[in-house]
Write a protein that holds these residues in place. Structure first.
Motif, short mmCIF file in Angstrom:
data_model
loop_
_atom_site.label_atom_id
_atom_site.label_comp_id
_atom_site.label_asym_id
_atom_site.label_seq_id
_atom_site.Cartn_x
_atom_site.Cartn_y
_atom_site.Cartn_z
N GLN A 210 0.83 -1.21 0.00
CA GLN A 210 0.00 0.00 0.00
C GLN A 210 0.87 1.26 0.00
N ALA A 211 2.05 1.15 0.64
CA ALA A 211 2.95 2.31 0.73
C ALA A 211 3.71 2.55 -0.57
N GLY A 212 3.63 1.59 -1.52
CA GLY A 212 4.24 1.85 -2.82
C GLY A 212 5.32 0.88 -3.25
N ALA A 213 5.64 -0.12 -2.42
CA ALA A 213 6.63 -1.12 -2.82
C ALA A 213 5.94 -2.27 -3.55
N THR A 214 6.69 -3.01 -4.33
CA THR A 214 6.18 -4.20 -5.00
C THR A 214 6.61 -5.43 -4.21
N VAL A 215 5.63 -6.24 -3.81
CA VAL A 215 5.87 -7.43 -2.99
C VAL A 215 5.56 -8.65 -3.84
N THR A 216 6.56 -9.51 -4.04
CA THR A 216 6.40 -10.67 -4.92
C THR A 216 6.85 -11.95 -4.23
N PRO A 217 5.92 -12.80 -3.79
CA PRO A 217 6.33 -14.10 -3.24
C PRO A 217 6.97 -14.96 -4.33
N THR A 218 8.04 -15.68 -4.00
CA THR A 218 8.72 -16.58 -4.94
C THR A 218 8.97 -17.91 -4.25
N ASN A 219 9.50 -18.87 -5.00
CA ASN A 219 9.85 -20.17 -4.41
C ASN A 219 10.98 -20.04 -3.41
N GLU A 220 11.78 -18.98 -3.52
CA GLU A 220 12.94 -18.80 -2.64
C GLU A 220 12.64 -17.92 -1.43
N GLY A 221 11.54 -17.18 -1.49
CA GLY A 221 11.23 -16.26 -0.39
C GLY A 221 10.29 -15.16 -0.86
N ILE A 222 10.63 -13.91 -0.54
CA ILE A 222 9.80 -12.76 -0.93
C ILE A 222 10.71 -11.70 -1.56
N ARG A 223 10.35 -11.22 -2.74
CA ARG A 223 11.09 -10.11 -3.35
C ARG A 223 10.39 -8.80 -3.03
N ILE A 224 11.17 -7.83 -2.63
CA ILE A 224 10.68 -6.48 -2.37
C ILE A 224 11.41 -5.53 -3.29
N SER A 225 10.66 -4.67 -3.98
CA SER A 225 11.32 -3.71 -4.86
C SER A 225 10.54 -2.40 -4.86
N ARG A 226 11.28 -1.34 -5.12
CA ARG A 226 10.63 -0.02 -5.33
C ARG A 226 11.51 0.79 -6.27
N ASN A 227 10.92 1.29 -7.35
CA ASN A 227 11.68 2.13 -8.27
C ASN A 227 11.62 3.57 -7.78
N GLY A 228 11.71 4.52 -8.64
CA GLY A 228 11.80 5.91 -8.20
C GLY A 228 10.52 6.52 -7.68
N SER A 229 9.41 5.80 -7.72
CA SER A 229 8.14 6.38 -7.26
C SER A 229 8.18 6.69 -5.77
N GLY A 230 7.38 7.68 -5.37
CA GLY A 230 7.38 8.10 -3.97
C GLY A 230 6.61 7.14 -3.08
N LEU A 231 6.78 7.30 -1.78
CA LEU A 231 6.06 6.49 -0.79
C LEU A 231 4.70 7.11 -0.50
N LYS A 232 3.71 6.26 -0.36
CA LYS A 232 2.36 6.74 -0.05
C LYS A 232 2.09 6.60 1.44
N PRO A 233 1.34 7.52 2.06
CA PRO A 233 1.02 7.42 3.49
C PRO A 233 0.02 6.29 3.75
N VAL A 234 0.08 5.74 4.95
CA VAL A 234 -0.86 4.68 5.35
C VAL A 234 -1.37 4.96 6.76
N ASP A 235 -2.51 4.38 7.09
CA ASP A 235 -3.05 4.41 8.45
C ASP A 235 -3.11 2.98 8.96
N VAL A 236 -2.49 2.74 10.12
CA VAL A 236 -2.35 1.37 10.63
C VAL A 236 -2.56 1.37 12.14
N ALA A 237 -3.19 0.31 12.65
CA ALA A 237 -3.26 0.04 14.09
C ALA A 237 -2.65 -1.34 14.33
N THR A 238 -1.78 -1.43 15.33
CA THR A 238 -1.20 -2.73 15.66
C THR A 238 -2.27 -3.64 16.26
N ALA A 239 -2.09 -4.94 16.09
CA ALA A 239 -3.07 -5.91 16.59
C ALA A 239 -2.39 -7.26 16.72
#
Length: 429
Positions: free
Chosen positions: A279-308
């Motif tokens: 939601q914040a702007g990164a790309t999350v890709t599950p793979t057979n080896e784990g999880i890929r996280i990537s973000r190109n030059g785009s900016g970060l978006k704000p989020v609203d979150v409550a811990t639980a």
């Protein structure tokens, strides 16, 4: 005292191996007290808390053997340790050992279950609120233990052994659920744990106890049923990957940009956090080896979150998300519902230029265009790594002091980040 120096502005690219989960390793090690046979744990992370728990267990008479280096061993593969509690020589856990780590209080459950008595100092650990042990004590009382509190120690007795009972926690408690599980497996009869914690680490411990001969159903749900057995045997168990470390590095990549494979990570262990990172702007890709996280030059978006509690957003990732949101393009809100004193990182992030306002249990973060390096101080385990995340994106140099907090929960942090291009180094002394 060691400190970490970071020069910000580098994107992260490469592979970060995710270590075994600290929050599963500690109760798994404590479970060795339940049997005379050997418990072999694989994928154990190299952490200060693991070393401290070895000392605590050694005080009770547990022999701990760590597998030595072998040809072809890689530092990014967890260690194998063998624990043997054939002879418990002392049922007291003294203040000087327990005061440094809260989880060590959990030894009270297997000691009273197997030996009929335990005397354990009130716990210590991170200063993030009162974190009382009343629910842990309540669970033991429901199973027939007699409890006294004297001179800062909790004394539990069950001369004729524990007996099954109904435990209904008024709120979700990971420590209480661990305690109830370890006490119930040797209790006579059936124990039902209602409103149990559903965290993956609870399930991992239950899986190991089952391999040891325990009869447990419902782990991972809010209702766990345990049929007590007369004794447990040894077992071999591999610790699950650390979801908090996974989320931490995912946010570091989202903060800096780049493309990183989080090797061995399992998305189902932290889906709520991955959803927020996406939601914040990164790309999350599950793979057979784990999880890929990537973000190109785009900016970060704000989020609203409550811990639980799980499966919600983890409190142990709240500080890291706050660091990430300091660079978002807009206003974010983070509400902390688990611990009442877990915003101590706010004033340190402010030293880097973050704009954060606190109102009770909610932090409002106004994203800024740039952070600037400065000397900062780690205040607790998770807060300390939020400063690292912020520093990775800050202009200039940041020095993080009191990094012994980091060493409690993050294995080889500076090496893992440096291997992906971060300018980070540990300065000793």
């Amino acid at each position: 005292m060691d400190r970490i120096r970071i020069v910000g502005g580098q994107k992260l690219n490469g592979t970060i191996p995710i270590s075994g989960a600290k929050n599963a390793t500690l109760p798994l090690m404590i479970a060795s007290l339940l049997t005379e046979d050997r418990l072999v744990l694989e994928n154990v992370p190299r952490l200060a808390d693991v070393i401290q728990l070895q000392r605590i267990l050694g005080n009770h008479g547990v022999d701990v053997m760590i597998a030595g280096k072998r040809a072809g061993d890689e530092p990014n593969i967890g260690r194998t340790i063998e624990l043997s509690a054939k002879h418990i020589v002392d049922t007291t856990a003294p203040y000087e050992l327990v005061s440094t780590m809260r989880a060590s209080f959990w030894v009270i459950a297997p000691l009273v279950a197997r030996m009929g008595e335990a005397k354990v100092s009130m716990p210590g650990g991170c200063t993030i609120g009162t974190r009382p042990v009343d629910l842990l004590i309540m669970a033991l009382e429901k199973l027939g233990a007699q409890i006294e509190i004297e001179g800062g120690y909790v004394i539990a007795r069950a001369k004729n052994g524990l007996r099954g009972g109904d435990i209904n926690f008024p709120k979700v408690t990971v420590g209480g659920t661990h305690t109830a599980l370890m006490a119930a497996v040797l209790a006579k009869g059936t124990t039902v744990i209602e409103n149990a914690a559903r965290e993956p680490e609870i399930t991992d411990v239950a899986d190991c106890l089952t391999k040891m001969g325990a009869k447990i159903t419902g782990a991972g749900t809010s209702r766990i049923v345990v049929e007590g057995v007369a004794g447990l045997n040894g077992a071999r168990h591999s610790v699950l990957p650390d979801r908090i470390e996974t989320g931490t590095y995912a946010m570091a990549v989202a903060m800096t940009g780049g493309d990183v494979l989080l090797q061995h990570a399992r998305p189902e262990l932290l889906q709520a956090a991955l959803d927020v990172i996406a939601q914040a702007g990164a790309t999350v890709t599950p793979t057979n080896e784990g999880i890929r996280i990537s973000r190109n030059g785009s900016g970060l978006k704000p989020v609203d979150v409550a811990t639980a509690p799980f499966p919600g957003f983890p409190t142990d990732l709240q500080a890291q998300l706050m660091a990430l949101m300091t660079r978002a393009e807009g206003t974010s809100h983070i509400t902390e519902t688990i611990f009442e004193n877990r915003f101590m990182h706010v004033q340190e992030l402010a030293r880097l230029g973050a704009q954060i306002q606190l109102n009770g249990d909610t932090a409002t973060i106004e994203g800024v265009k740039r952070l600037k390096g400065a000397p900062v101080m780690a205040t607790d385990l998770r807060a300390s790594v939020s400063l690292v995340i912020a520093a990775l994106a800050a202009e200039g140099e940041t020095t993080v002091n009191r990094v012994y907090h980091l060493d409690r929960g993050f294995e080889r942090l500076e090496q893992k980040l440096a291997a992906c291009g971060a300018m980070i180094e540990r300065i000793s002394g």
